[in-house]
Scaffold this motif. Structure first.
Motif, PDB file in Angstrom:
ATOM      1  N   TYR A  79       3.039 -11.348   2.701  1.00 52.00           N
ATOM      2  CA  TYR A  79       2.650 -10.518   1.560  1.00 52.00           C
ATOM      3  C   TYR A  79       2.070  -9.181   2.022  1.00 52.00           C
ATOM      4  CZ  TYR A  79       0.085  -9.147  -2.683  1.00 52.00           C
ATOM      5  OH  TYR A  79      -0.412  -8.471  -3.758  1.00 52.00           O
ATOM      6  N   ALA A  80       1.164  -9.229   3.008  1.00 48.32           N
ATOM      7  CA  ALA A  80       0.537  -7.999   3.491  1.00 48.32           C
ATOM      8  C   ALA A  80       1.567  -7.067   4.117  1.00 48.32           C
ATOM      9  CB  ALA A  80      -0.567  -8.324   4.497  1.00 48.32           C
ATOM     10  N   GLY A  81       2.505  -7.646   4.870  1.00 40.09           N
ATOM     11  CA  GLY A  81       3.531  -6.824   5.498  1.00 40.09           C
ATOM     12  C   GLY A  81       4.454  -6.171   4.482  1.00 40.09           C
ATOM     13  N   ALA A  82       4.796  -6.933   3.439  1.00 39.01           N
ATOM     14  CA  ALA A  82       5.672  -6.381   2.403  1.00 39.01           C
ATOM     15  C   ALA A  82       5.010  -5.206   1.694  1.00 39.01           C
ATOM     16  CB  ALA A  82       6.036  -7.477   1.400  1.00 39.01           C
ATOM     17  N   LEU A  83       3.721  -5.344   1.366  1.00 43.41           N
ATOM     18  CA  LEU A  83       3.022  -4.258   0.683  1.00 43.41           C
ATOM     19  C   LEU A  83       2.804  -3.062   1.603  1.00 43.41           C
ATOM     20  CD1 LEU A  83       0.392  -5.988  -1.607  1.00 43.41           C
ATOM     21  CD2 LEU A  83       2.535  -4.918  -2.236  1.00 43.41           C
ATOM     22  N   ALA A  84       2.547  -3.328   2.890  1.00 36.09           N
ATOM     23  CA  ALA A  84       2.363  -2.212   3.824  1.00 36.09           C
ATOM     24  C   ALA A  84       3.623  -1.360   3.901  1.00 36.09           C
ATOM     25  CB  ALA A  84       1.984  -2.747   5.206  1.00 36.09           C
ATOM     26  N   ASP A  85       4.782  -2.010   3.985  1.00 32.77           N
ATOM     27  CA  ASP A  85       6.043  -1.272   4.014  1.00 32.77           C
ATOM     28  C   ASP A  85       6.272  -0.526   2.692  1.00 32.77           C
ATOM     29  OD1 ASP A  85       6.491  -2.146   6.545  1.00 32.77           O
ATOM     30  OD2 ASP A  85       8.056  -3.603   6.032  1.00 32.77           O
ATOM     31  N   PHE A  86       5.881  -1.168   1.596  1.00 31.38           N
ATOM     32  CA  PHE A  86       6.049  -0.546   0.284  1.00 31.38           C
ATOM     33  C   PHE A  86       5.239   0.747   0.175  1.00 31.38           C
ATOM     34  CE2 PHE A  86       3.966  -0.352  -3.993  1.00 31.38           C
ATOM     35  CZ  PHE A  86       5.049   0.167  -4.696  1.00 31.38           C
ATOM     36  N   TYR A  87       3.990   0.726   0.644  1.00 32.77           N
ATOM     37  CA  TYR A  87       3.163   1.926   0.543  1.00 32.77           C
ATOM     38  C   TYR A  87       3.679   3.042   1.452  1.00 32.77           C
ATOM     39  CZ  TYR A  87      -0.172  -0.727  -2.249  1.00 32.77           C
ATOM     40  OH  TYR A  87      -0.754  -1.479  -3.243  1.00 32.77           O
ATOM     41  N   VAL A  88       4.261   2.682   2.586  1.00 30.21           N
ATOM     42  CA  VAL A  88       4.886   3.692   3.455  1.00 30.21           C
ATOM     43  C   VAL A  88       6.053   4.356   2.712  1.00 30.21           C
ATOM     44  CG1 VAL A  88       6.225   4.039   5.557  1.00 30.21           C
ATOM     45  CG2 VAL A  88       4.168   2.612   5.609  1.00 30.21           C
ATOM     46  N   GLU A  89       6.836   3.529   2.027  1.00 30.36           N
ATOM     47  CA  GLU A  89       7.962   4.061   1.250  1.00 30.36           C
ATOM     48  C   GLU A  89       7.457   4.961   0.119  1.00 30.36           C
ATOM     49  OE1 GLU A  89      11.224   2.551  -2.028  1.00 30.36           O
ATOM     50  OE2 GLU A  89      10.252   1.062  -0.742  1.00 30.36           O
ATOM     51  N   CYS A  90       6.377   4.523  -0.575  1.00 31.43           N
ATOM     52  CA  CYS A  90       5.805   5.336  -1.658  1.00 31.43           C
ATOM     53  C   CYS A  90       5.354   6.692  -1.125  1.00 31.43           C
ATOM     54  CB  CYS A  90       4.607   4.618  -2.284  1.00 31.43           C
ATOM     55  SG  CYS A  90       5.017   3.125  -3.218  1.00 31.43           S
ATOM     56  N   ALA A  91       4.660   6.671   0.018  1.00 27.68           N
ATOM     57  CA  ALA A  91       4.163   7.916   0.597  1.00 27.68           C
ATOM     58  C   ALA A  91       5.318   8.857   0.943  1.00 27.68           C
ATOM     59  CB  ALA A  91       3.323   7.617   1.835  1.00 27.68           C
ATOM     60  N   ALA A  96       8.222  13.923  -0.213  1.00 27.09           N
ATOM     61  CA  ALA A  96       9.420  14.735  -0.450  1.00 27.09           C
ATOM     62  C   ALA A  96       9.175  15.739  -1.584  1.00 27.09           C
ATOM     63  CB  ALA A  96      10.603  13.830  -0.777  1.00 27.09           C
ATOM     64  N   HIS A  97       8.478  15.289  -2.616  1.00 29.02           N
ATOM     65  CA  HIS A  97       8.154  16.203  -3.721  1.00 29.02           C
ATOM     66  C   HIS A  97       7.133  17.249  -3.281  1.00 29.02           C
ATOM     67  CE1 HIS A  97      10.404  14.044  -6.764  1.00 29.02           C
ATOM     68  NE2 HIS A  97       9.793  12.897  -6.431  1.00 29.02           N
ATOM     69  N   LEU A  98       6.147  16.838  -2.518  1.00 32.06           N
ATOM     70  CA  LEU A  98       5.122  17.770  -2.063  1.00 32.06           C
ATOM     71  C   LEU A  98       5.711  18.825  -1.139  1.00 32.06           C
ATOM     72  CD1 LEU A  98       2.340  15.106  -1.441  1.00 32.06           C
ATOM     73  CD2 LEU A  98       2.289  16.854  -3.219  1.00 32.06           C
ATOM     74  N   ASP A  99       6.647  18.408  -0.281  1.00 32.70           N
ATOM     75  CA  ASP A  99       7.306  19.362   0.609  1.00 32.70           C
ATOM     76  C   ASP A  99       8.136  20.379  -0.165  1.00 32.70           C
ATOM     77  OD1 ASP A  99       6.237  18.286   2.912  1.00 32.70           O
ATOM     78  OD2 ASP A  99       7.916  16.921   3.265  1.00 32.70           O
ATOM     79  N   ALA A 100       8.594  19.960  -1.340  1.00 30.50           N
ATOM     80  CA  ALA A 100       9.371  20.863  -2.195  1.00 30.50           C
ATOM     81  C   ALA A 100       8.474  21.775  -3.035  1.00 30.50           C
ATOM     82  CB  ALA A 100      10.294  20.058  -3.102  1.00 30.50           C
ATOM     83  N   MET A 124      -2.477   7.982   3.639  1.00 34.88           N
ATOM     84  CA  MET A 124      -1.336   8.407   4.452  1.00 34.88           C
ATOM     85  C   MET A 124      -1.038   9.901   4.310  1.00 34.88           C
ATOM     86  SD  MET A 124       1.321   5.270   3.813  1.00 34.88           S
ATOM     87  CE  MET A 124       0.752   3.582   3.774  1.00 34.88           C
ATOM     88  N   LEU A 125      -1.389  10.485   3.181  1.00 38.31           N
ATOM     89  CA  LEU A 125      -0.954  11.858   2.894  1.00 38.31           C
ATOM     90  C   LEU A 125      -2.058  12.901   2.956  1.00 38.31           C
ATOM     91  CD1 LEU A 125       1.449  11.119  -0.114  1.00 38.31           C
ATOM     92  CD2 LEU A 125       2.070  11.470   2.281  1.00 38.31           C
ATOM     93  N   ARG A 126      -3.310  12.500   2.948  1.00 38.87           N
ATOM     94  CA  ARG A 126      -4.387  13.486   2.802  1.00 38.87           C
ATOM     95  C   ARG A 126      -4.512  14.438   3.983  1.00 38.87           C
ATOM     96  NH1 ARG A 126      -9.787   9.673   3.222  1.00 38.87           N
ATOM     97  NH2 ARG A 126      -9.339   8.727   5.254  1.00 38.87           N
ATOM     98  N   GLU A 127      -4.030  14.026   5.176  1.00 34.68           N
ATOM     99  CA  GLU A 127      -4.103  14.926   6.322  1.00 34.68           C
ATOM    100  C   GLU A 127      -2.984  15.977   6.305  1.00 34.68           C
ATOM    101  OE1 GLU A 127      -6.593  14.905   8.372  1.00 34.68           O
ATOM    102  OE2 GLU A 127      -7.494  13.151   7.391  1.00 34.68           O
ATOM    103  N   ARG A 128      -1.941  15.735   5.531  1.00 35.89           N
ATOM    104  CA  ARG A 128      -0.781  16.640   5.524  1.00 35.89           C
ATOM    105  C   ARG A 128      -0.732  17.552   4.302  1.00 35.89           C
ATOM    106  NH1 ARG A 128       3.576  12.114   5.756  1.00 35.89           N
ATOM    107  NH2 ARG A 128       4.982  13.870   5.244  1.00 35.89           N
ATOM    108  N   TYR A 129      -1.415  17.150   3.216  1.00 37.24           N
ATOM    109  CA  TYR A 129      -1.328  17.905   1.966  1.00 37.24           C
ATOM    110  C   TYR A 129      -2.715  18.041   1.348  1.00 37.24           C
ATOM    111  CZ  TYR A 129       3.479  16.288   2.587  1.00 37.24           C
ATOM    112  OH  TYR A 129       4.723  16.007   3.114  1.00 37.24           O
ATOM    113  N   GLU A 130      -2.835  19.040   0.492  1.00 35.04           N
ATOM    114  CA  GLU A 130      -4.057  19.157  -0.289  1.00 35.04           C
ATOM    115  C   GLU A 130      -4.092  18.015  -1.304  1.00 35.04           C
ATOM    116  OE1 GLU A 130      -5.316  22.962  -1.877  1.00 35.04           O
ATOM    117  OE2 GLU A 130      -3.772  23.952  -0.660  1.00 35.04           O
ATOM    118  N   THR A 131      -5.208  17.322  -1.348  1.00 42.95           N
ATOM    119  CA  THR A 131      -5.332  16.184  -2.269  1.00 42.95           C
ATOM    120  C   THR A 131      -6.639  16.284  -3.045  1.00 42.95           C
ATOM    121  OG1 THR A 131      -6.435  14.789  -0.623  1.00 42.95           O
ATOM    122  CG2 THR A 131      -4.028  14.656  -0.725  1.00 42.95           C
ATOM    123  N   GLU A 132      -6.652  15.665  -4.219  1.00 47.72           N
ATOM    124  CA  GLU A 132      -7.870  15.609  -5.021  1.00 47.72           C
ATOM    125  C   GLU A 132      -7.850  14.314  -5.814  1.00 47.72           C
ATOM    126  OE1 GLU A 132     -10.301  18.016  -8.539  1.00 47.72           O
ATOM    127  OE2 GLU A 132      -8.638  18.999  -7.471  1.00 47.72           O
TER     128      GLU A 132
END
Length: 500
Positions: A79-91, A96-100, A124-132
Motif C-alpha cells: 500500500y505504501a509503495g503504491a501511494l508513493a509512486d502515485f504521488y510521484v506521478e501527481c507531482a 508539467a503545468h507549472l513549467d508551462a 516534492m515541488l516546493r524546492e523547484r517552484y513558488e508555492t503557497e
C-alpha cells in the motif's frame, strides 16, 4: 527566451460547507489556470464538490485518482509503495503545468497540511517552484462547532489521533490526554470504540459525521452502528474539565495513595501484591518509562512525567488521592530504594488526610546480586552516585567511610550524560582503602533482553564504559569468585587480633 514558471497553491476548503471556504481560497480558485483534486477509485471528488461553484469554466481540471484506497494492492511495495509512486506521478503532472507557466491550485478538504494528500506533492515541488499554502477550517473544528460543547480549556492538552493506530497504542494515548479527536474512522471504528472503552473514555465521547454538510449527524459513540460509519467522520472526546461533574451520592472512602515497586524490568519480577494493587487503581502516576510498563485497561488513566520532577509528581498523585481517586505511584525496582516513596513522603506534610501505603518490589541490587551469585551475603552499603540532590563532597566522605569499613558497596546511578567522571573518582577513593584485586561487578539492564554482567577487579574496572543502565557492586576484602565465575561474600568476619 526564458519561460516564466507557474505558481503552486495548496488551498484548504474547510470541512464541507462551501460557505466555510476563506475569501483568499475562493479568489485563488476563481483565477486558477489549473485546478487539481484527489478522488477515490470510481468515486467523485468531495473537494471538487465543495468548490464547484468557484472553478472557472476555462480552467484545466487535473483529476488525481488514487490507485488504491483500502490497503489491498498487487504493488511490490504494498500500500505504501503504491501511494508513493502515485504521488510521484501527481507531482510530475502538476510540474508539467507549472513549467508551462500556469497557476495551479490543488484543492484540499479541511486543511492542506493536516492529514492532507496535498502535502506529499508540496514536499516534492516546493524546492523547484513558488508555492503557497492557504489554510482551511479543519474537520474537527467543524465537529466541535456542531456539538456546541467545549473540547478543552485553560491548560488542558488536546491530542489528535488517527484511528489507524494499533489498538493498545490508541488506548494508551487516550488515557494519557485531556481532550482528544480521533480521525480516519470507517473500518477502524470497532477498534477505536474498544480503545475508548479500555481507556475509560467511552462515556462522553461523541461521534460526528459529515460535519458542516447538509447530511451531518452526531450522537454518542456508544450508540453508533459500526456498519454505518463513513470515512468522513470523527470522534470528539472532551476533557474532563469541560464535563459537568455528577452530584455526589455517597461518602468518599478514606484517601489512600499506594506506592508500588515494579521490580527492575521483566514482568516475572513484579510481585503478586503489586499486580493486585495495579489492577485495583484507576490512576497510575510515574516516570514515563515506568508508567509505560503498565498495560492499558478499561478505566485506567496513566499520568507520565519526566525524571527530575519527583516531588511535583508526588503532589499530583496526593491531590488525586485526596479527591477520592484510587491512585498508585509506580517506581522501578523497589520504590523505597532511591525511588518515589521518599518523594511522596517529602510532599505528604501538606496532605495529612491521605494515608500512604508502600508496596515493596524487587530492587535492582537484588537482581544484579542474584545474577552474580551472593555478593551481598554479608554487610553491605548502598549509595547513589547522583549528586543532583546532594553535593559531591558528601559522597566523597561516605565513600571513604565505606571503603575504610570494608563493606560491600552497591552503586546506583553511577553515570549519566552529564556525569562522566564520578565512577573514576569512586574507583580512586576506594583504591585508597581496598586491594586492586577487589572483586567488582558491572550489571547492565539485568532482567531485560539486553542484559549483561561482567566480573572484574576494582583496578581493572573500565569507568568510561559505565552508564546510567548499570549498577555496580564492589566487593569487600573477603568477597570471592568461584572457579565457575560466581561471586559471593562470606557471612562471617574473623575477629581482629587486638595485638596486631
Amino acid at each position: 527566451m526564458t519561460t516564466r514558471k507557474g505558481r503552486l497553491y495548496g488551498v484548504g476548503l474547510g470541512p464541507g460547507d462551501p460557505e466555510l471556504i476563506t475569501r483568499k481560497a475562493a479568489r485563488l480558485i476563481a483565477n486558477a489556470d489549473v485546478v487539481a483534486y484527489h478522488q477515490g477509485v470510481g468515486k467523485s471528488s468531495n473537494a471538487r464538490r465543495i468548490a464547484a461553484d468557484l472553478i472557472p469554466s476555462g480552467a484545466i481540471e487535473e483529476v488525481l485518482e488514487y490507485p488504491v484506497t483500502t490497503g489491498t494492492t498487487d504493488h511490490p511495495g504494498g500500500y505504501a509503495g503504491a501511494l508513493a509512486d502515485f504521488y510521484v506521478e501527481c507531482a510530475a503532472r502538476l510540474a508539467a503545468h507549472l513549467d508551462a507557466g500556469r497557476t495551479v491550485v490543488v484543492l484540499a478538504e479541511g486543511d492542506p497540511m493536516f492529514y492532507g494528500s496535498y502535502m506529499y506533492v508540496h514536499e516534492m515541488l516546493r524546492e523547484r517552484y513558488e508555492t503557497e499554502v492557504v489554510p482551511g477550517v479543519p474537520a474537527f473544528a467543524a465537529a466541535t462547532a456542531v456539538l456546541a460543547e467545549p473540547l478543552v480549556r485553560q491548560t488542558d492538552v488536546l491530542t489528535v489521533l488517527p484511528g489507524t493506530l494499533p489498538e493498545p497504542e490508541l488506548a494508551r494515548r487516550l488515557a494519557d490526554t485531556d481532550g482528544a479527536i480521533i480521525m480516519k474512522l470507517g473500518r477502524t471504528f470497532p477498534k477505536v470504540v474498544s480503545a475508548l472503552r479500555q481507556a475509560g473514555r467511552l462515556d462522553g465521547a461523541m461521534y460526528v459525521e459529515r460535519a458542516s454538510m447538509a447530511e451531518q449527524r452526531w450522537l454518542p459513540v456508544a450508540d453508533v452502528d459500526p456498519a454505518s460509519v463513513p470515512y468522513f467522520s470523527l470522534i470528539v472526546v472532551p476533557a474532563a474539565s469541560t464535563v459537568e461533574a455528577p452530584m455526589e451520592s455517597a461518602p468518599k472512602p478514606p484517601a489512600l495513595l499506594r506506592i508500588v515497586g515494579l521490580g527492575p524490568g521483566p514482568d516475572r519480577w513484579l510481585t503478586a501484591e503489586a499486580s493486585a494493587v495495579l489492577a485495583d487503581v484507576d490512576h497510575v502516576v510515574g516516570y514515563a518509562p515506568y508508567v509505560n510498563r503498565i498495560p492499558q485497561r478499561t478505566g485506567l488513566q496513566r499520568h507520565a512525567s519526566g525524571n527530575t520532577v519527583e516531588v511535583d509528581r508526588a503532589r499530583f498523585a496526593l491531590e488525586l488521592a485526596r479527591s477520592g481517586e484510587r491512585v498508585a505511584v509506580v517506581s522501578g525496582g523497589d520504590a523505597g530504594v532511591f525511588g518515589m516513596a521518599a518523594a511522596v513522603f517529602e510532599a505528604a506534610d501538606d496532605f495529612p488526610d491521605v494515608d500512604i501505603e508502600v508496596i515493596p518490589g524487587v530492587s535492582a541490587i537484588q537482581a544484579v546480586a542474584a545474577k552474580a551469585g551472593a555478593p551481598i551475603g554479608a554487610d553491605f552499603a548502598v549509595v547513589s552516585l547522583s549528586d543532583r540532590l546532594k553535593p559531591w563532597s558528601v559522597l566523597e566522605q561516605r565513600l571513604h567511610a565505606i571503603g575504610e569499613a570494608d563493606l560491600v558497596l552497591a552503586v546506583y546511578n553511577p553515570a549519566s550524560r552529564s556525569r562522566v567522571t564520578q565512577v573514576a573518582e569512586l574507583q580512586k577513593i576506594l583504591l585508597e582503602h581496598r586491594s586492586p584485586n577487589t572483586v567488582a561487578i558491572v550489571g547492565r539492564d539485568v532482567g531485560r533482553d539486553e542484559e549483561s554482567l561482567a566480573v572484574t577487579t576494582l583496578a581493572e574496572l573500565d569507568a568510561a564504559s559505565i552508564d546510567m543502565k548499570c549498577l555496580l557492586i564492589i566487593g569487600a576484602s573477603s568477597t570471592r569468585v568461584t572457579s565457575a565465575g560466581r561471586v559471593w561474600t562470606p557471612r562471617s568476619v574473623p575477629e581482629e587480633d587486638p595485638h596486631g
